[in-house]
Design a protein around this motif. Structure first.
Motif, PDB file in Angstrom:
ATOM      1  N   VAL A 196     -58.201  -5.804  30.651  1.00  0.00           N
ATOM      2  CA  VAL A 196     -58.553  -4.126  31.225  1.00  0.00           C
ATOM      3  C   VAL A 196     -58.217  -3.802  32.435  1.00  0.00           C
ATOM      4  O   VAL A 196     -58.266  -4.648  33.511  1.00  0.00           O
ATOM      5  N   ASP A 197     -58.080  -2.537  32.129  1.00  0.00           N
ATOM      6  CA  ASP A 197     -56.551  -1.716  33.472  1.00  0.00           C
ATOM      7  C   ASP A 197     -57.891  -1.772  34.530  1.00  0.00           C
ATOM      8  O   ASP A 197     -57.354  -1.620  35.749  1.00  0.00           O
ATOM      9  N   VAL A 198     -58.199  -0.605  33.539  1.00  0.00           N
ATOM     10  CA  VAL A 198     -59.105   0.331  34.984  1.00  0.00           C
ATOM     11  C   VAL A 198     -60.660   0.570  33.687  1.00  0.00           C
ATOM     12  O   VAL A 198     -60.250  -0.021  33.232  1.00  0.00           O
ATOM     13  N   PHE A 199     -61.359   1.136  35.417  1.00  0.00           N
ATOM     14  CA  PHE A 199     -62.392   1.066  34.110  1.00  0.00           C
ATOM     15  C   PHE A 199     -63.560   2.152  34.993  1.00  0.00           C
ATOM     16  O   PHE A 199     -62.544   3.124  35.632  1.00  0.00           O
ATOM     17  N   LEU A 243     -60.218   9.114  24.779  1.00  0.00           N
ATOM     18  CA  LEU A 243     -59.051   7.622  25.286  1.00  0.00           C
ATOM     19  C   LEU A 243     -58.068   7.338  24.044  1.00  0.00           C
ATOM     20  O   LEU A 243     -57.693   7.046  24.262  1.00  0.00           O
ATOM     21  N   LYS A 244     -58.976   7.721  23.057  1.00  0.00           N
ATOM     22  CA  LYS A 244     -58.023   7.203  22.132  1.00  0.00           C
ATOM     23  C   LYS A 244     -56.627   7.954  21.284  1.00  0.00           C
ATOM     24  O   LYS A 244     -55.818   7.890  21.424  1.00  0.00           O
ATOM     25  N   LYS A 245     -57.511   9.600  21.685  1.00  0.00           N
ATOM     26  CA  LYS A 245     -56.709  10.532  21.086  1.00  0.00           C
ATOM     27  C   LYS A 245     -56.122  10.739  22.463  1.00  0.00           C
ATOM     28  O   LYS A 245     -54.581  10.987  21.947  1.00  0.00           O
ATOM     29  N   MET A 246     -55.868   9.952  23.354  1.00  0.00           N
ATOM     30  CA  MET A 246     -54.638   9.958  24.907  1.00  0.00           C
ATOM     31  C   MET A 246     -53.812   8.743  24.474  1.00  0.00           C
ATOM     32  O   MET A 246     -53.215   9.042  25.272  1.00  0.00           O
ATOM     33  N   GLY A 247     -53.588   7.562  23.476  1.00  0.00           N
ATOM     34  CA  GLY A 247     -53.245   6.718  23.392  1.00  0.00           C
ATOM     35  C   GLY A 247     -53.428   5.617  23.969  1.00  0.00           C
ATOM     36  O   GLY A 247     -53.024   4.399  24.327  1.00  0.00           O
ATOM     37  N   LYS A 248     -54.640   5.327  24.267  1.00  0.00           N
ATOM     38  CA  LYS A 248     -55.263   4.472  25.392  1.00  0.00           C
ATOM     39  C   LYS A 248     -56.580   3.671  24.459  1.00  0.00           C
ATOM     40  O   LYS A 248     -57.291   4.180  23.708  1.00  0.00           O
ATOM     41  N   ALA A 295     -52.984   3.688  33.097  1.00  0.00           N
ATOM     42  CA  ALA A 295     -53.899   2.064  32.336  1.00  0.00           C
ATOM     43  C   ALA A 295     -53.005   2.370  30.333  1.00  0.00           C
ATOM     44  O   ALA A 295     -53.592   3.211  29.778  1.00  0.00           O
ATOM     45  N   LYS A 296     -53.137   1.326  29.754  1.00  0.00           N
ATOM     46  CA  LYS A 296     -53.297   1.182  28.757  1.00  0.00           C
ATOM     47  C   LYS A 296     -54.501   0.920  27.895  1.00  0.00           C
ATOM     48  O   LYS A 296     -54.789   0.891  26.836  1.00  0.00           O
ATOM     49  N   ASN A 297     -55.457   0.150  28.883  1.00  0.00           N
ATOM     50  CA  ASN A 297     -56.864  -0.461  27.901  1.00  0.00           C
ATOM     51  C   ASN A 297     -57.486  -0.614  28.849  1.00  0.00           C
ATOM     52  O   ASN A 297     -57.712  -0.617  30.436  1.00  0.00           O
TER      53      ASN A 297
END
Length: 320
Positions: A285-288, A259-264, A233-235
């Motif tokens: 949003v792709d996942v929660f 998550l920001k560090k993971m590129g999300k 997921a991106k978002n």
């Protein structure tokens, strides 16, 4: 009544402290008793009694905001053991132990336990006072019975909660199977998901007995697929629960940075009630990632169009 509501204790507490307004809070299964409870307490004390009609999923779900809005002096919280949270409003917990007979369904469950010698015994707060009786029945059938000591959020040995299976986890390596006695499949399914051991559920209300191993394994496969979708997921929507025992804003903020560090990209979504309809509003949003009640979107994933990942699952997946 079918449950021990300890009304005299509540009446004495109200009169002793001269409370004027009381809010009764019950899980849905006990709400049919609300009218009689409110009537008895009001007639014996003269106080104004409100009854919370909102869902109540546990002691993490105290109706503090409602009580404050109503000017209530005391919350009478039925159906759960005490939760370690400080409150400005007085709270009394009534465990509402069940009076139902359990021997018949335990004897019925023995047919599903015949291939197991070492049995871990667990139940919820409504039946914890029957633990010694059930243990004796099993031992008379030459079963070696183990009961995990109290820990985590569990007040009693052998007690489990929807979000805490510490007593089961303590003995999982000592047993071949767990026996849960009590209503429904929610709690015993949690035991399986937490320990990965077979769980036999014995429901004294319906007389049904079942082995939840197959259902539990199906859910675990589903969770594995959801985790794969999470990492693609991106978002990500980070759910921040607003209930008194579920609020963890600092954790949610830390997760957002991770998550920001993971590129999300992520968004912090604060909710009191988590439901499929409310989450559907966040279409991008792709996942929660859920920091509130860990069971939401877990074994009831079929209700949600997009995966909900628990914090525990996330940290286990990233090895932290």
């Amino acid at each position: 009544m079918s449950y021990q509501f300890e009304t005299e204790k509540i009446v004495d507490l109200i009169l002793k402290n001269n409370f004027k307004k009381v809010l009764i809070q019950l899980p849905d299964g006990l709400k049919p008793y609300a009218s009689n409870l409110a009537k008895e307490i009001s007639e014996k004390t003269g106080v104004i009694v409100y009854v919370s009609g909102d869902p109540c999923y546990g002691t993490c779900d105290l109706a503090l905001q409602e009580a404050e809005s109503l000017g209530v002096n005391l919350i009478v919280h039925y159906g759960h053991s005490e939760f370690p949270v400080k409150t400005k409003i007085n709270v009394v917990y009534v465990e509402a132990k069940s009076n139902i007979e359990v021997k018949t369904v335990i004897e019925k469950a023995l047919s599903l336990l015949k291939d197991y010698d070492k049995v871990g015994l667990v139940t919820n707060i409504q039946h914890i006072h029957k633990l010694a009786e059930v243990k004796k029945i099993l031992e008379e059938k030459n079963k070696k019975v183990f009961v995990g000591s109290a820990g985590g959020l569990a007040k009693y040995d052998g007690q489990i909660l929807g979000c805490d299976y510490t007593t089961a986890e303590k003995i999982k390596d000592m047993v071949d199977v767990f026996l849960y006695f009590g209503g429904g499949k929610f709690h015993p399914l949690g035991v399986f998901l937490s320990t990965k051991k077979p769980v036999v559920a014995a429901d004294p209300y319906t007389g049904e007995v079942s082995n939840l191993k197959e259902l539990g394994e199906k859910i675990l496969r589903q969770r594995k697929a959801f985790l794969a979708k999470f990492f693609q997921a991106k978002n990500v929507g980070i759910i921040v629960g607003l209930k008194s025992g579920q609020l963890n804003a600092s954790l949610a903020e830390k997760l957002q940075q991770k998550l920001k560090k993971m590129g999300k990209h992520s968004i912090l979504i604060c909710l009191r009630e988590i439901s499929p309809d409310l989450l559907e509003n966040f279409s991008e949003v792709d996942v929660f990632l859920n920091t509130a009640c860990p069971r939401v979107g877990f074994d009831d994933a079929f209700r949600y169009r997009k995966p909900l990942i628990s914090v525990k699952e996330f940290f286990e997946a990233v090895k932290e």
